[in-house]
Design a protein around this motif. Structure first.
Motif, mmCIF file in Angstrom:
data_model
loop_
_atom_site.group_PDB
_atom_site.id
_atom_site.type_symbol
_atom_site.label_atom_id
_atom_site.label_comp_id
_atom_site.label_asym_id
_atom_site.label_seq_id
_atom_site.Cartn_x
_atom_site.Cartn_y
_atom_site.Cartn_z
ATOM 1 N N THR A 5 39.526 40.803 45.396
ATOM 2 C CA THR A 5 40.784 40.277 44.864
ATOM 3 C C THR A 5 41.160 40.947 43.555
ATOM 4 N N ILE A 6 40.190 41.088 42.654
ATOM 5 C CA ILE A 6 40.498 41.737 41.369
ATOM 6 C C ILE A 6 40.799 43.215 41.589
ATOM 7 N N GLY A 7 40.206 43.786 42.655
ATOM 8 C CA GLY A 7 40.513 45.168 43.009
ATOM 9 C C GLY A 7 41.975 45.324 43.420
ATOM 10 N N GLU A 8 42.489 44.323 44.145
ATOM 11 C CA GLU A 8 43.897 44.345 44.534
ATOM 12 C C GLU A 8 44.794 44.257 43.300
ATOM 13 N N ILE A 9 44.405 43.390 42.357
ATOM 14 C CA ILE A 9 45.191 43.250 41.124
ATOM 15 C C ILE A 9 45.166 44.554 40.332
ATOM 16 N N GLU A 10 43.999 45.214 40.275
ATOM 17 C CA GLU A 10 43.903 46.485 39.551
ATOM 18 C C GLU A 10 44.806 47.539 40.184
ATOM 19 N N ASN A 11 44.812 47.574 41.515
ATOM 20 C CA ASN A 11 45.647 48.548 42.209
ATOM 21 C C ASN A 11 47.128 48.313 41.900
ATOM 22 N N GLN A 12 47.545 47.038 41.916
ATOM 23 C CA GLN A 12 48.933 46.720 41.609
ATOM 24 C C GLN A 12 49.265 47.048 40.153
ATOM 25 N N ALA A 13 48.316 46.789 39.248
ATOM 26 C CA ALA A 13 48.534 47.091 37.824
ATOM 27 C C ALA A 13 48.722 48.588 37.618
ATOM 28 N N LEU A 14 47.940 49.391 38.343
ATOM 29 C CA LEU A 14 48.088 50.841 38.242
ATOM 30 C C LEU A 14 49.456 51.275 38.764
ATOM 31 N N GLN A 15 49.901 50.672 39.870
ATOM 32 C CA GLN A 15 51.205 51.004 40.438
ATOM 33 C C GLN A 15 52.336 50.622 39.493
ATOM 34 N N LEU A 16 52.124 49.549 38.739
ATOM 35 C CA LEU A 16 53.148 49.067 37.816
ATOM 36 C C LEU A 16 53.092 49.757 36.463
ATOM 37 N N GLY A 17 52.080 50.604 36.259
ATOM 38 C CA GLY A 17 51.959 51.296 34.988
ATOM 39 C C GLY A 17 51.409 50.434 33.871
ATOM 40 N N LEU A 18 50.671 49.374 34.211
ATOM 41 C CA LEU A 18 50.115 48.471 33.194
ATOM 42 C C LEU A 18 48.765 49.003 32.707
ATOM 43 N N ASN A 19 48.784 50.131 32.027
ATOM 44 C CA ASN A 19 47.545 50.805 31.642
ATOM 45 C C ASN A 19 46.680 49.983 30.691
ATOM 46 N N SER A 20 47.307 49.196 29.816
ATOM 47 C CA SER A 20 46.527 48.413 28.857
ATOM 48 C C SER A 20 45.782 47.261 29.519
ATOM 49 N N VAL A 21 46.194 46.908 30.744
ATOM 50 C CA VAL A 21 45.543 45.799 31.454
ATOM 51 C C VAL A 21 44.246 46.257 32.124
ATOM 52 N N ILE A 22 44.174 47.531 32.471
ATOM 53 C CA ILE A 22 43.055 48.048 33.265
ATOM 54 C C ILE A 22 41.688 47.794 32.616
ATOM 55 N N PRO A 23 41.483 48.071 31.312
ATOM 56 C CA PRO A 23 40.163 47.795 30.713
ATOM 57 C C PRO A 23 39.756 46.328 30.831
ATOM 58 N N HIS A 24 40.684 45.401 30.698
ATOM 59 C CA HIS A 24 40.385 43.969 30.824
ATOM 60 C C HIS A 24 39.990 43.624 32.260
ATOM 61 N N ILE A 25 40.674 44.226 33.219
ATOM 62 C CA ILE A 25 40.344 43.993 34.627
ATOM 63 C C ILE A 25 38.930 44.486 34.931
ATOM 64 N N ARG A 26 38.604 45.671 34.420
ATOM 65 C CA ARG A 26 37.274 46.238 34.695
ATOM 66 C C ARG A 26 36.170 45.474 33.984
ATOM 67 N N ARG A 27 36.488 44.932 32.801
ATOM 68 C CA ARG A 27 35.512 44.099 32.095
ATOM 69 C C ARG A 27 35.248 42.815 32.894
ATOM 70 N N PHE A 28 36.315 42.255 33.453
ATOM 71 C CA PHE A 28 36.173 41.073 34.299
ATOM 72 C C PHE A 28 35.334 41.405 35.529
ATOM 73 N N ASP A 29 35.610 42.556 36.144
ATOM 74 C CA ASP A 29 34.888 42.968 37.351
ATOM 75 C C ASP A 29 33.393 43.137 37.064
ATOM 76 N N GLU A 30 33.068 43.737 35.927
ATOM 77 C CA GLU A 30 31.661 43.916 35.547
ATOM 78 C C GLU A 30 30.966 42.574 35.350
ATOM 79 N N HIS A 31 31.670 41.642 34.744
ATOM 80 C CA HIS A 31 31.092 40.312 34.508
ATOM 81 C C HIS A 31 30.788 39.607 35.827
ATOM 82 N N VAL A 32 31.755 39.650 36.757
ATOM 83 C CA VAL A 32 31.568 38.974 38.046
ATOM 84 C C VAL A 32 30.491 39.668 38.871
#
Length: 278
Positions: free
Chosen positions: A69-96
């Motif tokens: 699910t978080i992978g889907e959100i990351e993919n959409q964030a990349l498509q939307l150009g939300l570059n500042s969100v990506i590090p937070h998504i990956r930090r969340f992914d590492e935690h889970v």
């Protein structure tokens, strides 16, 4: 601001047939609302928040679901150009992935939400009527390919006129159509061996243009197929004049949506027919 208010958008994709010179320098400067992507991100975040609201640790199956699910959100964030969100998504992914506790995961997920809010806080989103989406997106040219071959330079103005119509900027659409019509009228005049522009390269009054066109056609062989074609194009030019509803070939102060669309449709037909005889 709600989660629904804070998410979404697609970077503008300009039609490839317009060429690189019309692409935006900064794609995030203008954002195009994408309902499907918006809905996808909102639903995915909501599902994660609901699942992670249960205290404790995730088992392997739950961890895999959250990762997908978080992978889907990351993919959409990349498509939307939300570059500042990506590090937070990956930090969340590492935690889970490390089977971290759900309480901290929720905190990390809220940081993603807040970052998305910040990224989109300064943007304004416009909604385009479903019937006009094609005028704005323009996945294909708005005119017949024969126009591109005959006089490519009108394509940009016709494209911009379509976008203006989709955004309810009717008078702006007519200004772009005027520029396209000027070139088409000039080309038609050249074909008939007459000058349809004044000394300052501006079109003459509509009636003068029609009179000169009809006079030139009257000197031709009336039985020739080409003459009949020219006469038909002259009739189309008269239809454009009626749609324009102006004595001179210049836009007046303002036009309604209906008037602009009538001019758009009439001008497209005329330009296409002129292109067919060049």
């Amino acid at each position: 601001m709600s989660l629904a208010d804070s998410l979404s958008a697609d970077s503008v994709a300009f039609p490839p047939w317009l060429g690189d010179r019309y692409k935006l320098v900064n794609l995030m400067a203008i954002i195009e609302f994408s309902a499907a992507r918006y809905w996808s991100v909102a639903i995915a975040l909501g599902q994660l928040l609901m699942r992670l609201s249960i205290p404790g640790r995730l088992n392997d199956e739950q961890t895999r679901w959250v990762a997908r699910t978080i992978g889907e959100i990351e993919n959409q964030a990349l498509q939307l150009g939300l570059n500042s969100v990506i590090p937070h998504i990956r930090r969340f992914d590492e935690h889970v992935s490390g089977h971290g506790n759900t309480e901290e995961a929720v905190m990390l997920l809220k940081q993603i939400h807040y970052r998305i809010q910040e990224d989109f806080g300064d943007h304004v989103f416009l909604s385009i009527d479903r019937a006009d989406v094609g005028l704005y997106q323009q996945l294909k040219p708005l005119v017949d390919p024969i126009v591109e071959r005959a006089f490519h330079d009108v394509l940009w103005d016709i494209s911009e006129a379509g976008k203006c119509l989709a955004l309810n900027r009717s008078t702006a659409a007519v200004f772009h159509l005027m520029r396209a019509m000027e070139m088409a009228v000039q080309k038609f005049g050249e074909r008939l061996g007459i000058v349809l522009l004044n000394k300052n390269d501006k079109p003459k009054a509509w009636q003068n243009i029609l009179d000169e066109v009809d006079k030139a056609i009257g000197t031709l062989d009336q039985h020739a197929p080409a003459t009949k074609k020219y006469a038909a194009i002259s009739a189309l030019l008269y239809n454009v004049k009626l749609a324009w509803r102006n004595e001179v070939m210049h836009p007046r102060e303002s036009y309604s949506d209906e008037e602009a669309k009538n001019i758009f449709n009439a001008a497209k037909v005329f330009i296409t027919e002129v292109a067919s005889v060049l």
